[in-house]
Design a protein around this motif. Sequence first.
Motif, mmCIF file in Angstrom:
data_model
loop_
_atom_site.group_PDB
_atom_site.id
_atom_site.type_symbol
_atom_site.label_atom_id
_atom_site.label_comp_id
_atom_site.label_asym_id
_atom_site.label_seq_id
_atom_site.Cartn_x
_atom_site.Cartn_y
_atom_site.Cartn_z
ATOM 1 N N SER A 81 2.033 -8.658 3.723
ATOM 2 C CA SER A 81 2.080 -8.012 2.401
ATOM 3 C C SER A 81 3.173 -6.957 2.367
ATOM 4 O O SER A 81 3.623 -6.560 1.298
ATOM 5 C CB SER A 81 0.725 -7.439 1.983
ATOM 6 O OG SER A 81 -0.016 -7.025 3.066
ATOM 7 N N ASP A 82 3.634 -6.524 3.536
ATOM 8 C CA ASP A 82 4.760 -5.583 3.580
ATOM 9 C C ASP A 82 5.942 -6.105 2.763
ATOM 10 O O ASP A 82 6.574 -5.361 2.010
ATOM 11 C CB ASP A 82 5.226 -5.382 5.030
ATOM 12 C CG ASP A 82 4.205 -4.608 5.859
ATOM 13 O OD1 ASP A 82 3.400 -3.877 5.261
ATOM 14 O OD2 ASP A 82 4.208 -4.750 7.094
ATOM 15 N N LEU A 84 5.884 -8.157 0.296
ATOM 16 C CA LEU A 84 5.547 -8.166 -1.134
ATOM 17 C C LEU A 84 5.647 -6.763 -1.728
ATOM 18 O O LEU A 84 5.995 -6.599 -2.895
ATOM 19 C CB LEU A 84 4.145 -8.756 -1.323
ATOM 20 C CG LEU A 84 4.046 -10.220 -0.844
ATOM 21 C CD1 LEU A 84 2.591 -10.649 -0.735
ATOM 22 C CD2 LEU A 84 4.814 -11.144 -1.782
ATOM 23 N N ASP A 179 -3.620 -2.794 -3.542
ATOM 24 C CA ASP A 179 -3.426 -3.412 -2.236
ATOM 25 C C ASP A 179 -4.791 -3.554 -1.554
ATOM 26 O O ASP A 179 -5.357 -2.582 -1.057
ATOM 27 C CB ASP A 179 -2.473 -2.522 -1.415
ATOM 28 C CG ASP A 179 -2.227 -3.054 -0.015
ATOM 29 O OD1 ASP A 179 -2.900 -4.009 0.405
ATOM 30 O OD2 ASP A 179 -1.350 -2.489 0.662
ATOM 31 N N ALA A 181 -5.767 -5.060 1.222
ATOM 32 C CA ALA A 181 -5.621 -5.575 2.592
ATOM 33 C C ALA A 181 -6.987 -5.638 3.300
ATOM 34 O O ALA A 181 -7.219 -6.509 4.130
ATOM 35 C CB ALA A 181 -4.659 -4.701 3.380
ATOM 36 N N LEU A 203 -2.806 -7.307 -3.967
ATOM 37 C CA LEU A 203 -2.242 -7.807 -2.707
ATOM 38 C C LEU A 203 -3.377 -8.093 -1.733
ATOM 39 O O LEU A 203 -4.314 -7.293 -1.625
ATOM 40 C CB LEU A 203 -1.298 -6.782 -2.072
ATOM 41 C CG LEU A 203 -0.036 -6.420 -2.833
ATOM 42 C CD1 LEU A 203 0.744 -5.330 -2.076
ATOM 43 C CD2 LEU A 203 0.846 -7.646 -3.017
ATOM 44 N N ARG A 204 -3.284 -9.207 -1.061
ATOM 45 C CA ARG A 204 -4.228 -9.522 0.008
ATOM 46 C C ARG A 204 -3.397 -9.932 1.236
ATOM 47 O O ARG A 204 -2.191 -10.168 1.124
ATOM 48 C CB ARG A 204 -5.135 -10.708 -0.377
ATOM 49 C CG ARG A 204 -6.012 -10.458 -1.602
ATOM 50 C CD ARG A 204 -7.299 -9.743 -1.233
ATOM 51 N NE ARG A 204 -8.129 -9.513 -2.407
ATOM 52 C CZ ARG A 204 -9.061 -10.357 -2.856
ATOM 53 N NH1 ARG A 204 -9.284 -11.511 -2.235
ATOM 54 N NH2 ARG A 204 -9.780 -10.060 -3.919
ATOM 55 N N THR A 205 -4.032 -10.058 2.374
ATOM 56 C CA THR A 205 -3.312 -10.445 3.588
ATOM 57 C C THR A 205 -4.237 -11.205 4.531
ATOM 58 O O THR A 205 -5.452 -11.012 4.484
ATOM 59 C CB THR A 205 -2.744 -9.189 4.299
ATOM 60 O OG1 THR A 205 -2.092 -9.594 5.504
ATOM 61 C CG2 THR A 205 -3.825 -8.170 4.658
ATOM 62 N N GLY A 217 1.186 -12.648 3.782
ATOM 63 C CA GLY A 217 0.629 -11.764 2.757
ATOM 64 C C GLY A 217 0.607 -12.516 1.440
ATOM 65 O O GLY A 217 1.388 -13.459 1.235
ATOM 66 N N LEU A 219 0.317 -12.186 -2.881
ATOM 67 C CA LEU A 219 0.243 -11.427 -4.130
ATOM 68 C C LEU A 219 -0.485 -12.303 -5.137
ATOM 69 O O LEU A 219 -0.178 -13.488 -5.266
ATOM 70 C CB LEU A 219 1.656 -11.112 -4.597
ATOM 71 C CG LEU A 219 1.830 -10.298 -5.881
ATOM 72 C CD1 LEU A 219 3.124 -9.490 -5.782
ATOM 73 C CD2 LEU A 219 1.889 -11.165 -7.117
#
Length: 357
Positions: A81-82, A84, A179, A181, A203-205, A217, A219
């Motif tokens: 996700s970084d 994204l 986010d 996460a 955002l998920r990961t 990651g 979006l």
Amino acid sequence: MLSDRIKKLKAYKTEKSKAKVRLSSNELPYDLPTELKEKISEEIKKVPLNRYPDPSCGELKEVLADFFGVKPDNLVLGNGSDELIYYLSIAVGDLEGAVYIPVPTFPMYEISADILGRPKVLVELDEGFDIDLENSLRALEENGVILSYYAYPNNPTGNLFSREKIREIRKKGVFTVVDEAYYHYSKESFLKEALEREDTVVLRTLSKIGLAGLRVGVLIAKEEIAREIDKMRIPFNITYPSQVIARVVLTEGREFIESAIRSVVEERERLIAEMERFEEVEVFPSRANFILFRTPFEAKKLHSELLKRGVLVRDMSYLPRLDRCLRVSVGKREENDLFLEALEESLHFLTMSEKST
Ligand code: PMP
């Protein structure tokens, strides 16, 4: 020739020290079961590494969409996700428009704004680590904020911000990145709003549920928004092996993932209860897979005493409001026991050494 903007950047810090028990990066403590690893090896053998992977990650997107309960067109995939977070920091509004970040939080929101030279509006959380709405609204209006980031639950404090406060800020015309996460440990989400609105994305990961090594990651947004952001994606950002492994694990490893999450949540509750028994320790509530705590001792000293006893945690005391705070990720039962033992010994040692000075 490099720009001052880049020279002034602070690099993202990770804990590199070697330790028997590593509880510093909020990873899932359980490795994949052997059977699943064998299945992965079989699939990996078939991968033509001389070929580029599917640029649209079609098959993986189908599986991820099913996993998250959305449509493939709602997804944009990132190298973690970084990546994204970078895309969003570039995509939303003009680069002169400020980014609102309630702090302390995950550092990548600030780093990506700094890389682009975007103005930042950092507002300290209140005493309960929730958003300070009054100060935030004032700062928002004074600084022309158009983009905001919320880690939900927040890293490193572990709590969920008040939903209503996030919505109040959004009402001022601020694009909202939630986010999630650590969603699997809180089960609280803005997903529905992300699917309905053009000013909200989630955002998920896969990093916190057993696949940090893959760098996948996700979006999740309304189709129109996802389509636009997907245009920015660096071609082939998800490697062939990552696409294949993520697909196998999310189809054949779901039970493993679900039961691992349950174990972590159980261990989190046990760890909190055990840590609360130490008089010197203030434990903060957590909806994630880590726990923030404070002691009367200098965080650097406690960190090093724990490390001497083979346990690596993260020193968070450099962040605003987190004086004398450390963060421990929830590990396997036996790792948590070793941490508790090391904590007891370290606290005892530091108490004794303070008395003798
Ligand atoms: N968001 C938050 C809130 C995190 O804590 C982390 C990892 N520490 C990330 C994003 C990064 O996730 P990924 O591995 O998908 O880049």
